[in-house]
Design a protein around this motif. Structure first.
Motif, PDB file in Angstrom:
ATOM      1  N   GLY A  42       0.824  -1.195   0.000  1.00 34.75           N
ATOM      2  CA  GLY A  42       0.000   0.000   0.000  1.00 34.75           C
ATOM      3  C   GLY A  42       0.860   1.248   0.000  1.00 34.75           C
ATOM      4  O   GLY A  42       2.092   1.183   0.168  1.00 34.75           O
ATOM      5  N   LEU A  56      -4.211  -0.005  -3.687  1.00 38.55           N
ATOM      6  CA  LEU A  56      -5.070  -0.138  -2.518  1.00 38.55           C
ATOM      7  C   LEU A  56      -5.108  -1.596  -2.081  1.00 38.55           C
ATOM      8  O   LEU A  56      -4.891  -2.514  -2.874  1.00 38.55           O
ATOM      9  CB  LEU A  56      -6.484   0.348  -2.825  1.00 38.55           C
ATOM     10  N   GLY A  57      -5.423  -1.805  -0.796  1.00 40.35           N
ATOM     11  CA  GLY A  57      -5.391  -3.149  -0.234  1.00 40.35           C
ATOM     12  C   GLY A  57      -6.266  -4.148  -0.956  1.00 40.35           C
ATOM     13  O   GLY A  57      -5.850  -5.293  -1.218  1.00 40.35           O
ATOM     14  N   VAL A  61      -0.446  -5.973   3.356  1.00 37.94           N
ATOM     15  CA  VAL A  61      -1.774  -5.374   3.307  1.00 37.94           C
ATOM     16  C   VAL A  61      -2.270  -5.111   4.719  1.00 37.94           C
ATOM     17  O   VAL A  61      -1.959  -5.863   5.648  1.00 37.94           O
ATOM     18  CB  VAL A  61      -2.764  -6.310   2.573  1.00 37.94           C
ATOM     19  N   ALA A  73      -9.208   1.010   0.783  1.00 34.71           N
ATOM     20  CA  ALA A  73      -7.991   1.253   1.564  1.00 34.71           C
ATOM     21  C   ALA A  73      -8.187   0.742   2.996  1.00 34.71           C
ATOM     22  O   ALA A  73      -9.291   0.770   3.535  1.00 34.71           O
ATOM     23  CB  ALA A  73      -7.660   2.735   1.583  1.00 34.71           C
TER      24      ALA A  73
END
Length: 299
Positions: A97, A127-128, A145, A196
């Motif tokens: 990230g 983004l995760g 993550v 996120a």
């Protein structure tokens, strides 16, 4: 029959496409197809049905997939014994990230490659939710993550936590001497978009205080969030070290007595069926290096 042919069959069957399988093995799609064809010739049967637009496992392929995985695991065990004596090697596609990329990713990659000179790490920043999907599809070998994966196909190993602080421009932070949860919910909160880890953290905070979602201004990067906060356009939260650096410069101030956010767990994630020794070495390096300090531009 060769291990390379078995690898081609296994990853072609496990990844979302032949192209992803070829990328994982660092070969061309034509080379991947050639290895599969050679394996089919060796065993005297088709492993894939190729009549449609995309190849699907044949009944024979479905029956042999677990056997191929077992043979590859045995080969990995042999390689693992050798790796303990010479260090891991190969290519690793790593996903992280934005927060990790701005803080400790570079030190982590240097540590991992110093420990294993034959290892080449190629990082991607997303983004995760995107990272977890890429790991599941075979586009990434592993990812760091926020939070554990909800997929049974993805293994998660906790490596550390990140702490956050509620902040705003001094003019906004001084609106009240004691910020209650309801006061925060009445403001515009500047944060990262859906997907996120920090968005999930905010949702958990709202649920804990029985509050409905407030007005939110979404930005794609943590740097943009910090810039908007400094301009007094709302309130938000930043990693502790990042917040402290901007507070020391007089650019931000903490929200006095604001209810704290829970620390955010970070996990090293990889596919459960991927048992390469490289991933163990990467996970160990991540546990050693994780440190969410202030970005270099703020120190």
């Amino acid at each position: 029959m060769t291990l390379k042919q078995l690898e081609a069959f296994y990853w072609a069957a496990s990844c979302a496409s032949f192209a992803l399988a070829a990328d994982r093995l660092n070969i061309s799609v034509s080379s991947l197809s050639k290895r599969i064809t050679e394996l089919e010739q060796s065993i005297g049967g088709a492993l894939f049905n190729r009549e449609g637009r995309s190849a699907q496992l044949s009944p024979l392929g479905e029956n042999l997939l677990d056997e191929a995985a077992d043979l590859l695991r045995r080969a990995d065990a042999f390689i693992s014994m050798a790796a303990q004596r010479r260090g891991a090697g190969g290519r690793c596609r790593l996903g992280v990230g934005e927060l990790t990329s701005l803080t400790w990713m570079a030190a982590f990659i240097r540590h991992a490659q110093d420990a294993s000179p034959g290892l080449m790490i190629s990082p991607q920043v997303h983004l995760g939710d995107v990272l977890q999907q890429k790991v599941a599809n075979g586009e990434l070998d592993c990812a760091i993550v926020a939070g554990a994966s909800t997929s049974s196909a993805i293994a998660s190993h906790l490596i550390g936590h990140a702490s956050f602080a509620w902040v705003a421009a001094p003019s906004v932070a001084g609106l009240t001497r004691r910020w209650r949860a309801a006061d925060i919910a009445a403001q515009t909160v500047i944060c990262l978009p859906e997907g996120a880890g920090t968005t999930r953290l905010l949702d958990q905070w709202l649920n804990r205080h029985a509050l409905t979602p407030m007005r939110q201004m979404h930005c794609d990067t943590m740097g943009a969030v910090a810039a908007l906060l400094q301009e007094g356009l709302g309130i938000g939260f930043l990693p502790e070290a990042w917040a402290d650096a901007l507070i020391a410069r007089g650019r931000l101030a903490r929200l006095a007595h604001a209810p704290r956010l829970a620390p955010m767990p970070y996990a090293f994630q990889w596919r459960r069926d991927d048992r390469r020794p490289m991933l163990h070495d990467m996970r160990t390096a991540a546990q050693t290096c994780i440190a969410f300090g202030a970005p270099s531009g703020l120190t």
